[in-house]
Enzyme design. Structure first.
Site, PDB file in Angstrom:
ATOM      1  N   ASP A 191       0.847  -1.101  -0.085  1.00  0.00           N
ATOM      2  CA  ASP A 191      -0.044  -0.072  -0.117  1.00  0.00           C
ATOM      3  C   ASP A 191       1.001   1.395  -0.118  1.00  0.00           C
ATOM      4  OD1 ASP A 191      -2.360   1.668   0.628  1.00  0.00           O
ATOM      5  OD2 ASP A 191      -1.391   1.750   2.597  1.00  0.00           O
ATOM      6  N   ASP A 235       0.012   5.027   0.682  1.00  0.00           N
ATOM      7  CA  ASP A 235      -0.671   6.096   1.556  1.00  0.00           C
ATOM      8  C   ASP A 235      -0.777   5.637   2.936  1.00  0.00           C
ATOM      9  OD1 ASP A 235      -0.449   7.726  -0.719  1.00  0.00           O
ATOM     10  OD2 ASP A 235      -2.681   7.839  -0.685  1.00  0.00           O
TER      11      ASP A 235
HETATM   12 MG   LIG Z   1      -3.092   3.245   3.241  1.00  0.00          MG
END
Ligand SMILES: [Mg+2]
Ligand SMILES: [Zn+2]
Length: 180
Positions: free
Chosen positions: A10, A12
């Site tokens: 992932d 952010d």
């Molecule tokens: Mg995230």
């Protein structure tokens, strides 16, 4: 060359500081341990790909061009530090769109699997949201939940078997231990 193990990361809140819908290069800040952790995984033989929900596009908060410019900056900064992200897959849709690519839906991961010839059984997801773990469960790979980003705040939503780590570097160390 046969199928390879990957770490599907992932972006952010996992690799980058996320004050919410991060998209301005001025707000680009890798989290502590993130780049070092990716380098560790790369040296251990994992391919690296980023899977990211970018509903800011679908919500009209920023444009796809803004996303692409920010992402290019990110990939170049990693490359300058000898970390090669082989591909990035993003979902531009809002949650209401009902697409098949917004995590925990598996659309992005299935595309990555086909295009990069990923061995899912030997691969891992790293993320800061319960949705990242759910994605891994649906796809049949293992996962590590990091406590950066939303991680600490939403930890109570996890089931007791979830593997957690303080950050991506700690996650990388766990992954290489489990993969020996
Ligand atoms: Mg995230
Ligand atoms: Zn989508």
């Amino acid at each position: 060359m046969g199928r390879r193990p990957f770490v599907l990361v992932d972006r952010d809140g996992t690799l980058l500081e996320d004050a919410g819908y991060v998209h301005r290069i001025a707000d680009y800040r890798p989290l502590p341990g993130a780049i070092e952790g990716l380098r560790w995984l790369q040296e251990a033989g994992f391919g690296l790909a980023v899977l990211t929900n970018q509903s800011g596009i679908g919500r009209g908060i920023f444009s796809e061009e803004d996303y692409q410019a920010f992402q290019a900056h990110f990939i170049q900064d990693l490359a300058a530090q000898e970390v090669q992200i082989e591909a990035t897959y993003f979902c531009p849709h809002s949650p209401e769109a009902g697409c098949n690519c917004r995590k925990p839906a598996t659309g992005l991961l299935e595309r990555a699997q086909r295009e990069l010839d990923i061995d899912l059984a030997r691969s891992w997801v790293i993320g800061d949201k319960p949705e990242d773990l759910e994605l891994a469960r649906r796809a049949g790979c293992r996962a590590i939940y990091v406590l950066t980003g939303e991680g600490a705040r939403r930890r109570h939503e996890l089931d007791s078997k979830a593997i957690t780590a303080a950050d991506v570097l700690a996650a990388a160390r766990l992954i290489t231990q489990h993969s020996r």
